[in-house]
Design a protein around this motif. Structure first.
Motif, PDB file in Angstrom:
ATOM      1  N   UNK A 193     -36.582  -8.725   8.873  1.00 20.38           N
ATOM      2  CA  UNK A 193     -35.389  -8.418   9.672  1.00 20.38           C
ATOM      3  C   UNK A 193     -34.295  -9.468   9.546  1.00 20.38           C
ATOM      4  N   UNK A 194     -34.572 -10.569   8.848  1.00 21.60           N
ATOM      5  CA  UNK A 194     -33.549 -11.604   8.664  1.00 21.60           C
ATOM      6  C   UNK A 194     -32.738 -11.372   7.393  1.00 21.60           C
ATOM      7  N   UNK A 195     -33.078 -10.323   6.615  1.00 19.54           N
ATOM      8  CA  UNK A 195     -32.320 -10.014   5.408  1.00 19.54           C
ATOM      9  C   UNK A 195     -31.916  -8.542   5.410  1.00 19.54           C
ATOM     10  N   UNK A 196     -30.763  -8.259   4.806  1.00 24.40           N
ATOM     11  CA  UNK A 196     -30.232  -6.899   4.780  1.00 24.40           C
ATOM     12  C   UNK A 196     -30.104  -6.451   3.324  1.00 24.40           C
ATOM     13  N   UNK A 197     -30.663  -5.282   3.033  1.00 24.35           N
ATOM     14  CA  UNK A 197     -30.659  -4.751   1.677  1.00 24.35           C
ATOM     15  C   UNK A 197     -29.897  -3.429   1.630  1.00 24.35           C
ATOM     16  N   UNK A 198     -29.199  -3.197   0.522  1.00 26.92           N
ATOM     17  CA  UNK A 198     -28.503  -1.932   0.325  1.00 26.92           C
ATOM     18  C   UNK A 198     -29.535  -0.875  -0.063  1.00 26.92           C
ATOM     19  N   UNK A 199     -29.647   0.172   0.765  1.00 22.71           N
ATOM     20  CA  UNK A 199     -30.597   1.247   0.473  1.00 22.71           C
ATOM     21  C   UNK A 199     -29.953   2.338  -0.366  1.00 22.71           C
ATOM     22  N   UNK A 223     -30.365  -1.737  -3.746  1.00 20.26           N
ATOM     23  CA  UNK A 223     -31.264  -2.836  -4.076  1.00 20.26           C
ATOM     24  C   UNK A 223     -30.647  -4.203  -3.879  1.00 20.26           C
ATOM     25  N   UNK A 224     -29.308  -4.268  -3.796  1.00 17.20           N
ATOM     26  CA  UNK A 224     -28.641  -5.556  -3.557  1.00 17.20           C
ATOM     27  C   UNK A 224     -29.020  -6.110  -2.183  1.00 17.20           C
ATOM     28  N   UNK A 225     -29.252  -7.418  -2.130  1.00 13.28           N
ATOM     29  CA  UNK A 225     -29.463  -8.112  -0.858  1.00 13.28           C
ATOM     30  C   UNK A 225     -28.144  -8.776  -0.482  1.00 13.28           C
ATOM     31  N   UNK A 226     -27.629  -8.473   0.710  1.00 16.46           N
ATOM     32  CA  UNK A 226     -26.355  -9.064   1.135  1.00 16.46           C
ATOM     33  C   UNK A 226     -26.606 -10.461   1.671  1.00 16.46           C
ATOM     34  N   UNK A 227     -25.989 -11.439   1.030  1.00 19.38           N
ATOM     35  CA  UNK A 227     -26.168 -12.838   1.417  1.00 19.38           C
ATOM     36  C   UNK A 227     -25.128 -13.278   2.431  1.00 19.38           C
TER      37      UNK A 227
END
Length: 364
Positions: A127-133, A149-153
């Motif tokens: 839950x501390x990372x957000x990914x583009x589904x 698949x991108x992880x938003x930093x």
């Protein structure tokens, strides 16, 4: 099986499954009432008129009723000014409080257990990372090169450590170019995109759907994540009015639905399940299971809202007695509950009509 038969089976499955969640809620009241020495006169499966009394145990008639949906737990003196020993009103305030909480507690527990199981099958989310589904075509996200698949930093140098943080940063910059740093194949990539000030229904400012990346876990490893997920659904419910007022979500995304609307969602989830099961049999039924986990948790939290006629409203009337030993007259409380019960029934009719005229459609 023909279309009519398939639809009828889907409706029957929904009625039985959704009714079971309501029955579980009432069973929670029953268990905690018995633990609190409150007499339960009848525990009904389905709604009256009564079909048959199945058996009698512990002073309670267990009955089967003609309307095959949910059930009820009728406690002694629950809706009357009855203070005889064993009645609901004669019980200590703390016991009444626990009994009123019992129904929602059972729904929340079931949802929590289902999510724990699903995490063991699908992985526990970070839950501390957000990914583009997913990315919708012809949207700012698609035009700028954001991909599934991108992880938003970061967004504008603000670290994204939750979905709420991402939503807040995007909402604060509608119509303005923002720098989004994503992690793709282990590399950081800087992308410039402009969130729309207006967007089609079910798309959002950028046109993305988001999720949390997952990792494989055992049942006990899944417990903390499932617990947080269960709590988060309550937090989202509380924060919904705030997000509506602040413009973080569109009114269409916070639409209230009736049982008919919930069925529409269920039917679409069933369709997705069938498609995924055809590609991967191990995925069969998991979307449906998650759907009922969410609905069970939603039933638990919704019933705790401080609205008269709901369990939360009854707890609200109990608080003065529980905290200050000042009891609100039972007659006054009963009248308030009756008024709100009528209002809730009216709201339900309006929502059913709206769901018939404007069926709920899940975003693709």
């Amino acid at each position: 099986m023909n279309t009519i038969g398939s639809t009828a089976l889907t409706i029957l499955e929904f009625i039985l499954a959704f009714g079971a969640l309501i029955l579980l809620h009432e069973f929670g009241h029953y268990i905690f009432a018995r633990l609190s020495k409150i007499k339960v006169e009848e525990f009904g499966i389905g709604y009256p008129p009564k079909m048959v009394r199945l058996f009698r145990a512990g002073g309670t008639d267990f009955t089967l009723n003609w309307i095959p949906f949910g059930g009820f737990c009728r406690m002694k003196g629950e809706d009357q000014n009855d203070t005889e020993p064993g009645s609901f009103l004669a019980a200590r305030p703390i016991n009444r409080f626990i009994t009123l909480l019992g129904g929602s507690a059972f729904n929340l527990l079931l949802g929590f257990l289902l999510i724990t199981y699903l995490f063991t099958r699908l992985g526990s989310p970070d839950v501390t990372r957000v990914q583009i589904a997913g990315v919708t075509e012809d949207t700012p996200a698609a035009a700028s090169g954001i991909t599934a698949g991108d992880i938003i930093s970061t967004v504008n140098n603000v670290k994204i450590d939750s979905m709420d943080r991402l939503s807040a940063e995007i909402s604060a910059n509608l119509g303005q170019p923002i720098e989004i740093v994503v992690i793709r194949d282990g590399e950081e990539i800087s992308i410039i995109s402009t969130p729309r000030e207006e967007w089609p229904e079910n798309q959002g400012p950028l046109g993305i759907t988001i999720t949390n990346p997952t990792r494989k876990v055992t049942f006990f490893q899944a417990v903390p994540g499932a617990f947080v997920t269960t709590l988060d659904q309550g937090y989202q419910l509380i924060m919904l009015p705030v997000r509506l007022i602040s413009g973080q979500i569109a009114p269409s995304e916070a639409r209230m639905v009736s049982v008919k609307g919930i069925y529409d969602i269920y039917a679409q989830v069933q369709s997705v399940d069938q498609q995924e099961a055809a590609e991967n049999p191990e995925m069969a039924g998991l979307n449906t299971l998650y759907f009922f986990a969410v609905i069970s948790i939603a039933l638990g939290y919704t019933n705790l809202l401080p609205i008269p006629a709901l369990d939360g409203g009854r707890i609200l009337f109990l608080l003065p007695e529980l905290l200050f030993k000042k009891k609100i007259p039972a007659a006054l409380e009963g009248k308030v509950h009756m008024v709100f019960y009528a209002l809730l029934l009216t709201l339900m009719v309006v929502l059913i009509i709206n769901d018939i005229v404007n069926p709920v459609v899940l975003p693709k």
